[in-house]
Design an enzyme around this catalytic site. Structure first.
Site, PDB file in Angstrom:
ATOM      1  CE1 TYR A  16       2.034  -3.055  -2.264  1.00 10.69           C
ATOM      2  CE2 TYR A  16      -0.162  -3.356  -1.343  1.00 10.69           C
ATOM      3  CZ  TYR A  16       0.660  -2.924  -2.375  1.00 10.69           C
ATOM      4  OH  TYR A  16       0.101  -2.368  -3.494  1.00 10.69           O
ATOM      5  CG  ASP A  40      16.220  -1.956  -6.299  1.00 12.11           C
ATOM      6  OD1 ASP A  40      15.291  -1.195  -5.944  1.00 12.11           O
ATOM      7  OD2 ASP A  40      16.586  -2.943  -5.632  1.00 12.11           O
ATOM      8  CB  VAL A  41      13.335   3.181  -7.417  1.00  9.56           C
ATOM      9  CG1 VAL A  41      13.125   3.337  -8.905  1.00  9.56           C
ATOM     10  CG2 VAL A  41      12.217   2.359  -6.782  1.00  9.56           C
ATOM     11  CB  THR A  57      -6.629  -2.737 -10.878  1.00 12.82           C
ATOM     12  OG1 THR A  57      -7.018  -1.631 -10.079  1.00 12.82           O
ATOM     13  CG2 THR A  57      -6.689  -2.327 -12.338  1.00 12.82           C
ATOM     14  CB  SER A  78       5.417  -1.720  -4.989  1.00 17.66           C
ATOM     15  OG  SER A  78       5.202  -2.488  -3.808  1.00 17.66           O
ATOM     16  NE  ARG A  99      -2.569  -8.427  -6.764  1.00 20.42           N
ATOM     17  CZ  ARG A  99      -3.181  -7.949  -5.682  1.00 20.42           C
ATOM     18  NH1 ARG A  99      -4.440  -8.235  -5.454  1.00 20.42           N
ATOM     19  NH2 ARG A  99      -2.546  -7.186  -4.846  1.00 20.42           N
ATOM     20  CB  THR A 120       7.247  -8.570  -9.518  1.00 19.91           C
ATOM     21  OG1 THR A 120       7.237  -7.148  -9.446  1.00 19.91           O
ATOM     22  CG2 THR A 120       7.615  -9.154  -8.171  1.00 19.91           C
ATOM     23  CE  LYS A 145      16.785  -2.205   0.592  1.00 19.08           C
ATOM     24  NZ  LYS A 145      17.900  -3.170   0.379  1.00 19.08           N
ATOM     25  CG  ASN A 151      16.436   6.693  -3.152  1.00 16.59           C
ATOM     26  OD1 ASN A 151      17.028   7.354  -2.301  1.00 16.59           O
ATOM     27  ND2 ASN A 151      16.627   5.391  -3.301  1.00 16.59           N
TER      28      ASN A 151
HETATM   29  N1  UDP Z   1      -8.147 -15.776  -3.281  1.00 12.92           N
HETATM   30  C1  UDP Z   1      -8.719 -17.024  -3.427  1.00 12.92           C
HETATM   31  N2  UDP Z   1      -8.048 -17.956  -4.169  1.00 12.92           N
HETATM   32  C2  UDP Z   1      -6.868 -17.722  -4.804  1.00 12.92           C
HETATM   33  C3  UDP Z   1      -6.305 -16.425  -4.678  1.00 12.92           C
HETATM   34  C4  UDP Z   1      -6.957 -15.469  -3.908  1.00 12.92           C
HETATM   35  O1  UDP Z   1      -9.800 -17.298  -2.881  1.00 12.92           O
HETATM   36  O2  UDP Z   1      -6.329 -18.637  -5.453  1.00 12.92           O
HETATM   37  C5  UDP Z   1      -8.843 -14.774  -2.466  1.00 12.92           C
HETATM   38  C6  UDP Z   1      -7.965 -14.057  -1.438  1.00 12.92           C
HETATM   39  O3  UDP Z   1      -7.870 -14.793  -0.241  1.00 12.92           O
HETATM   40  C7  UDP Z   1      -8.720 -12.774  -1.253  1.00 12.92           C
HETATM   41  C8  UDP Z   1      -9.358 -12.518  -2.625  1.00 12.92           C
HETATM   42  O4  UDP Z   1      -9.319 -13.747  -3.315  1.00 12.92           O
HETATM   43  O5  UDP Z   1      -9.743 -12.902  -0.303  1.00 12.92           O
HETATM   44  C9  UDP Z   1      -8.634 -11.470  -3.455  1.00 12.92           C
HETATM   45  O6  UDP Z   1      -7.285 -11.810  -3.440  1.00 12.92           O
HETATM   46  P1  UDP Z   1      -6.201 -10.979  -4.243  1.00 12.92           P
HETATM   47  O7  UDP Z   1      -4.868 -11.564  -3.875  1.00 12.92           O
HETATM   48  O8  UDP Z   1      -6.595 -10.947  -5.663  1.00 12.92           O
HETATM   49  O9  UDP Z   1      -6.335  -9.495  -3.708  1.00 12.92           O
HETATM   50  P2  UDP Z   1      -6.244  -8.841  -2.241  1.00 12.92           P
HETATM   51  O10 UDP Z   1      -6.511  -9.871  -1.184  1.00 12.92           O
HETATM   52  O11 UDP Z   1      -4.893  -8.233  -2.130  1.00 12.92           O
HETATM   53  O12 UDP Z   1      -7.332  -7.859  -2.329  1.00 12.92           O
END
Ligand code: UDP
Length: 327
Positions: A151, A62-63, A181, A81, A192, A41, A97, A105
């Site tokens: 996760y 790969d750790v 973040t 990760s 995200r 990633t 993993k 490790n």
């Molecule tokens: N989310 C969203 N639209 C997107 C991507 C994420 O509404 O296209 C929402 C997701 O369902 C979550 C929030 O935004 O409620 C934050 O998601 P992110 O994946 O950034 O972080 P995490 O859920 O791991 O805190």
């Protein structure tokens, strides 16, 4: 603050979003940095600028497999990760993993090298929290067999084995629980919320809000987070510490902020809320304030502007969605 120049630091996940910023910070402090990443990633573009630096070396490794690093090590920071719900769905076994076998490790390596080990834990150890805001004494509400379980449980195991190495072997350990973040070098296609919304604005697509957008998150700018991690590493505190920005916002309002910032004329479309998506998240940072004298400084308006400038500067082929390297 303590002078750590010339210390040798291993950073796993070095080509990732947080790992690459950590490499920059430790290089700036005059350390010798060993970056390690399997590049599933992560992206070498994030650390390209460091390859010519005499204090930087890189291992493509790969750790989850046995880790060997010749020479001394003073600190190990385990940041390898996958870290977004989309990644866990694509590579669930690797996610388990790297948090479990990978951590084991690296703890073994830390013992041999007599190094201090800091692990990147997460607010996901609190799951879909039933207390608000979340402080470090809360044990969490995690579904072990849901999509995020690979996760969340790997990170919970990671904390457990790290504490066990501390109590049983006397290893010096640090545990940071990282809340949401953002900042430059996030992967535009990692699913995200922030890169998703900014990517959609760049491509002229609708902004996809999941659920009704009432779920909340609290977003911390990357520079603040790195400072908190740095202080924790150099502290003598072995229990978990939340690092995040308590400035909480609903995802619906966050989408509106990004629409305004980017000037996109696209509209919000609502999509189903993913399973086990936490309803509310906000760090209680009392402990970080007391023990590290740390609190975030960058307001969301400023951090978001910097992040938008970064995404806008990416080449066209980066902005079009692409999938990550096959495993
Ligand atoms: N989310 C969203 N639209 C997107 C991507 C994420 O509404 O296209 C929402 C997701 O369902 C979550 C929030 O935004 O409620 C934050 O998601 P992110 O994946 O950034 O972080 P995490 O859920 O791991 O805190």
């Amino acid at each position: 603050m303590t002078d750590i120049s010339n210390k040798r630091v291993l950073i796993t996940g070095a080509a990732g979003f947080l790992g690459s910023h950590l490499c920059d910070r430790f290089i700036k402090e005059g350390c010798r940095v060993v970056g390690m990443d399997n590049l599933i990633t992560g992206s070498l573009q994030n650390i390209e600028h460091l390859f010519s630096h005499e204090n930087f070396e890189f291992y493509h490794h790969d750790v989850s497999k046995f880790v060997f690093v010749p020479g001394e090590l003073d600190y190990i920071l385990h940041f390898a990760s996958p870290a977004s719900p989309i990644d866990y769905l694509k590579i669930p076994i690797q996610t388990l993993k790297v948090g479990s076998l990978g951590t084991h490790n690296l703890l073994g390596l830390a013992r041999v090298k007599k190094a201090r080990m800091l692990i990147a834990s997460t607010s996901e150890v609190y799951g879909d929290p039933t207390v608000h805001p979340q402080n470090e004494d809360y044990w969490g509400n995690v579904n072990p067999i849901g999509p995020r379980g690979v996760y969340d449980e790997a990170k919970r195991f990671q904390e457990a084995i790290t504490m066990a190495y501390h109590t049983f072997h006397g290893l010096e350990t640090r545990i940071v629980r990282i809340f949401n973040t953002y900042g430059p070098r996030m992967r535009l296609n990692d699913g995200r919320a922030l890169p998703a919304f900014m990517g959609q604005a760049l491509r002229g697509e609708d902004i996809t809000v999941f659920g009704d957008g009432s779920q909340t998150r609290s977003f911390c700018y990357v520079d603040d987070l790195i400072e908190g991690i740095y202080r924790l590493l150099l502290s003598d505190y072995q229990f978990p510490v939340n690092i995040g920005n308590p400035d909480e916002i609903s995802i619906g309002d966050f989408a509106e902020e990004i629409i305004k910032l980017t000037g996109t004329d696209q509209k919000i479309v609502y999509k189903p809320l993913p399973q086990d998506d936490p309803k509310q998240r906000q760090p209680d940072i009392t402990r970080a304030k007391e023990i590290l004298g740390w609190e975030p400084k960058v307001p969301r308006s400023e951090g978001m502007k910097k992040t938008w400038e970064y995404f806008k500067s990416l080449p066209e082929w980066e902005i079009t969605p692409r999938s990550f390297t096959s495993v």
